[in-house]
Motif scaffolding. Structure first.
Motif, PDB file in Angstrom:
ATOM      1  N   LEU A 130      77.157  79.762 -41.807  1.00 36.34           N
ATOM      2  CA  LEU A 130      78.085  78.678 -42.082  1.00 36.34           C
ATOM      3  C   LEU A 130      77.377  77.524 -42.790  1.00 36.34           C
ATOM      4  O   LEU A 130      76.273  77.129 -42.398  1.00 36.34           O
ATOM      5  N   ILE A 131      78.018  76.989 -43.810  1.00 35.01           N
ATOM      6  CA  ILE A 131      77.532  75.831 -44.543  1.00 35.01           C
ATOM      7  C   ILE A 131      78.634  74.771 -44.496  1.00 35.01           C
ATOM      8  O   ILE A 131      79.783  75.053 -44.833  1.00 35.01           O
ATOM      9  N   SER A 132      78.291  73.574 -44.062  1.00 40.68           N
ATOM     10  CA  SER A 132      79.279  72.495 -43.958  1.00 40.68           C
ATOM     11  C   SER A 132      78.770  71.241 -44.641  1.00 40.68           C
ATOM     12  O   SER A 132      77.565  70.969 -44.636  1.00 40.68           O
ATOM     13  N   ILE A 133      79.686  70.481 -45.201  1.00 36.14           N
ATOM     14  CA  ILE A 133      79.370  69.181 -45.786  1.00 36.14           C
ATOM     15  C   ILE A 133      80.043  68.112 -44.934  1.00 36.14           C
ATOM     16  O   ILE A 133      81.265  68.127 -44.759  1.00 36.14           O
ATOM     17  N   LEU A 134      79.231  67.201 -44.393  1.00 36.58           N
ATOM     18  CA  LEU A 134      79.716  66.140 -43.519  1.00 36.58           C
ATOM     19  C   LEU A 134      79.480  64.782 -44.177  1.00 36.58           C
ATOM     20  O   LEU A 134      78.497  64.596 -44.907  1.00 36.58           O
ATOM     21  N   ASP A 135      80.367  63.846 -43.905  1.00 34.08           N
ATOM     22  CA  ASP A 135      80.166  62.486 -44.393  1.00 34.08           C
ATOM     23  C   ASP A 135      78.888  61.902 -43.797  1.00 34.08           C
ATOM     24  O   ASP A 135      78.647  62.012 -42.583  1.00 34.08           O
ATOM     25  N   TYR A 136      78.068  61.292 -44.643  1.00 32.26           N
ATOM     26  CA  TYR A 136      76.755  60.808 -44.221  1.00 32.26           C
ATOM     27  C   TYR A 136      76.851  59.731 -43.140  1.00 32.26           C
ATOM     28  O   TYR A 136      76.000  59.665 -42.245  1.00 32.26           O
ATOM     29  N   GLU A 137      77.890  58.911 -43.184  1.00 30.43           N
ATOM     30  CA  GLU A 137      78.025  57.807 -42.234  1.00 30.43           C
ATOM     31  C   GLU A 137      78.712  58.225 -40.940  1.00 30.43           C
ATOM     32  O   GLU A 137      78.314  57.805 -39.853  1.00 30.43           O
ATOM     33  N   THR A 138      79.760  59.052 -41.047  1.00 26.79           N
ATOM     34  CA  THR A 138      80.604  59.348 -39.885  1.00 26.79           C
ATOM     35  C   THR A 138      80.431  60.754 -39.324  1.00 26.79           C
ATOM     36  O   THR A 138      80.866  61.023 -38.203  1.00 26.79           O
ATOM     37  N   GLY A 139      79.852  61.672 -40.102  1.00 24.88           N
ATOM     38  CA  GLY A 139      79.761  63.058 -39.664  1.00 24.88           C
ATOM     39  C   GLY A 139      81.058  63.823 -39.780  1.00 24.88           C
ATOM     40  O   GLY A 139      81.135  64.987 -39.373  1.00 24.88           O
ATOM     41  N   HIS A 140      82.098  63.206 -40.346  1.00 23.34           N
ATOM     42  CA  HIS A 140      83.369  63.903 -40.508  1.00 23.34           C
ATOM     43  C   HIS A 140      83.248  64.959 -41.593  1.00 23.34           C
ATOM     44  O   HIS A 140      82.680  64.699 -42.663  1.00 23.34           O
ATOM     45  N   PRO A 141      83.776  66.154 -41.359  1.00 22.01           N
ATOM     46  CA  PRO A 141      83.682  67.226 -42.356  1.00 22.01           C
ATOM     47  C   PRO A 141      84.536  66.927 -43.574  1.00 22.01           C
ATOM     48  O   PRO A 141      85.600  66.289 -43.472  1.00 22.01           O
ATOM     49  N   ILE A 142      84.093  67.398 -44.737  1.00 24.42           N
ATOM     50  CA  ILE A 142      84.829  67.214 -45.983  1.00 24.42           C
ATOM     51  C   ILE A 142      85.189  68.584 -46.525  1.00 24.42           C
ATOM     52  O   ILE A 142      84.311  69.433 -46.737  1.00 24.42           O
ATOM     53  N   THR A 143      86.476  68.823 -46.741  1.00 26.49           N
ATOM     54  CA  THR A 143      86.923  70.110 -47.277  1.00 26.49           C
ATOM     55  C   THR A 143      86.652  70.166 -48.779  1.00 26.49           C
ATOM     56  O   THR A 143      86.485  69.133 -49.442  1.00 26.49           O
ATOM     57  N   THR A 144      86.602  71.372 -49.335  1.00 27.34           N
ATOM     58  CA  THR A 144      86.232  71.530 -50.740  1.00 27.34           C
ATOM     59  C   THR A 144      87.211  70.834 -51.681  1.00 27.34           C
ATOM     60  O   THR A 144      86.814  70.397 -52.763  1.00 27.34           O
ATOM     61  N   ASP A 145      88.472  70.722 -51.288  1.00 27.71           N
ATOM     62  CA  ASP A 145      89.435  70.043 -52.158  1.00 27.71           C
ATOM     63  C   ASP A 145      89.291  68.522 -52.110  1.00 27.71           C
ATOM     64  O   ASP A 145      89.842  67.817 -52.966  1.00 27.71           O
ATOM     65  N   GLN A 146      88.525  67.993 -51.134  1.00 29.69           N
ATOM     66  CA  GLN A 146      88.361  66.554 -50.994  1.00 29.69           C
ATOM     67  C   GLN A 146      86.975  66.072 -51.437  1.00 29.69           C
ATOM     68  O   GLN A 146      86.677  64.881 -51.333  1.00 29.69           O
ATOM     69  N   LEU A 147      86.129  66.950 -51.919  1.00 29.36           N
ATOM     70  CA  LEU A 147      84.799  66.555 -52.380  1.00 29.36           C
ATOM     71  C   LEU A 147      84.921  65.753 -53.672  1.00 29.36           C
ATOM     72  O   LEU A 147      85.695  66.108 -54.571  1.00 29.36           O
ATOM     73  N   ARG A 148      84.178  64.666 -53.758  1.00 29.71           N
ATOM     74  CA  ARG A 148      84.270  63.767 -54.901  1.00 29.71           C
ATOM     75  C   ARG A 148      82.880  63.322 -55.361  1.00 29.71           C
ATOM     76  O   ARG A 148      81.937  63.233 -54.560  1.00 29.71           O
ATOM     77  N   TYR A 149      82.781  62.976 -56.647  1.00 28.18           N
ATOM     78  CA  TYR A 149      81.552  62.387 -57.187  1.00 28.18           C
ATOM     79  C   TYR A 149      81.216  61.102 -56.429  1.00 28.18           C
ATOM     80  O   TYR A 149      82.086  60.278 -56.150  1.00 28.18           O
TER      81      TYR A 149
END
Length: 376
Positions: free
Chosen positions: A308-327
């Motif tokens: 499993l690979i997950s992307i979490l917000d650096y400040e809050t740890g909230h997960p970010i879905t692929t459709d919500q990833l932004r520059y």
């Protein structure tokens, strides 16, 4: 265990972590689930996998399609129920309980909508232990259980029933139909008896989602590092803390596909990394050193499916879905072990990097982390 609003919020948060970027929109899913339990004739119960009776007819409830579609085309609350009742009609009996086909974002909450309307329990299990992009990528397929019949429904009330010979053909047909239904559809597949479910499904995955969601919530309340709280539960590694400096994303063929590049922050735990590229097909599939697919090789590998690979917000740890990833987003990229069923030869064949066209061998995240540590 009675499902409450707080449990729904925790499931939405924790399952989105386990969903590895996919699984559908957790926000709209949680809103619909809360309305469903508020309007239910009786409380909706979450029951353990081992309590399922052998002769129960059980069916998963989920959505299929590209996550980006849900941004503009919200799912109907009745849509999932239409597909479920079409399955009951096809089976010629009442279904005793439902469960998520995958633990991921909104798809973890779809069974609650059905359970609330039908007065049946939700089973604490799924068939992935995470989210995968295709219908055959389930433990039921690994165990040679039949996918048929399948029922799909759109928000208009259109219903299609399929009799595929196996899960792979189910994916081929259902994906094409989903595109005609506007890129997103409700689906019920893999109906089975309780004894089969108990042998093949992965248990306690919803309670694991609750545990992760609660850990993130409490870490933020207590000004602690939420990403570390997640890692303490899932047993993984933080690959890099960084900023998204490039992203490419396309929607088509019933999927959202693309890649992104993360540039390490100065305070990153991996200052030696110049940049990390992550590839996705609904879910995050591969992370490697470098900036493009040309850099993919065993030497540069940082993590790959089925881990499993997950992307979490650096400040809050909230997960970010692929459709919500932004520059510009500051994120933590983490990776952690999958269930052992996916590390079998058939599991690797079905969901390993080779299936998705990556010309590398699967290396478990534990080994990758050990190799990386040895080079430092």
């Amino acid at each position: 265990m009675i499902i409450t609003d707080q449990m729904i919020d925790d499931i939405a948060l924790g399952a989105t972590v386990l969903g590895t970027g996919g699984g559908g929109d957790p926000y709209s899913g949680s809103l619909m689930a809360k309305v469903a339990i508020a309007n239910a004739a009786k409380p909706v119960e979450l029951i353990p996998l081992e309590s399922v009776e052998d002769d129960w007819v059980v069916v998963p409830s989920s959505m299929i399609g590209a996550p980006t579609v849900a941004i503009e085309k919200l799912n109907s609350q009745n849509q999932m129920l239409v597909a479920f009742e079409a399955m009951e009609k096809e089976m010629g009996c009442q279904i005793a309980a439902t469960f998520p086909i995958e633990v991921g974002g909104g798809n973890s909450l779809m069974p609650i909508l059905v359970a609330a309307s039908k007065g049946i329990p939700v089973i604490d299990c799924d068939a992935m232990g995470r989210a995968f992009p295709e219908s055959q990528m389930v433990t039921f397929y690994l165990d040679d259980l039949p996918s048929a019949p399948n029922t799909l429904a759109d928000e208009k009330g259109n219903v299609v029933t399929l009799q595929p010979i196996d899960g792979l053909w189910a994916e081929h047909f259902a994906r094409a139909i989903t595109e005609k239904m506007g890129g997103s559809a409700a689906i019920c597949d893999y109906p089975m008896l309780g004894d089969k479910l108990k042998k093949s499904a992965l248990g306690a995955t919803l309670t694991k989602s609750i545990e992760i969601g609660k850990a993130i919530r409490e870490a933020n309340d207590n000004a602690q590092n939420a990403t570390q709280a997640v890692l303490d539960i899932v047993g993984g590694v933080r690959i890099v803390s960084g900023k998204i400096i490039d992203i490419e994303r396309n929607t088509g063929g019933g999927f959202v596909t693309g890649s992104l590049v993360i540039e390490p922050l100065k305070e990153s735990l991996e200052p030696s990394l110049e940049s990390v590229c992550v590839h996705f097909q609904n879910e995050l599939l591969l992370a490697h050193k470098g900036r493009s697919a040309a850099d993919i090789n065993d030497e540069n590998l940082l993590a790959s499916t089925p881990d499993l690979i997950s992307i979490l917000d650096y400040e809050t740890g909230h997960p970010i879905t692929t459709d919500q990833l932004r520059y510009g987003q500051r994120v933590d990229l983490i990776a952690y072990p999958c269930d052992q069923k996916w590390r079998t030869p058939k599991g690797i064949e079905v969901v390993g990097p080779g299936y998705f066209g990556y010309q590398i061998r699967y290396i478990p995240i534990e080994e990758v982390a050990k190799q990386s540590a040895g080079k430092e």
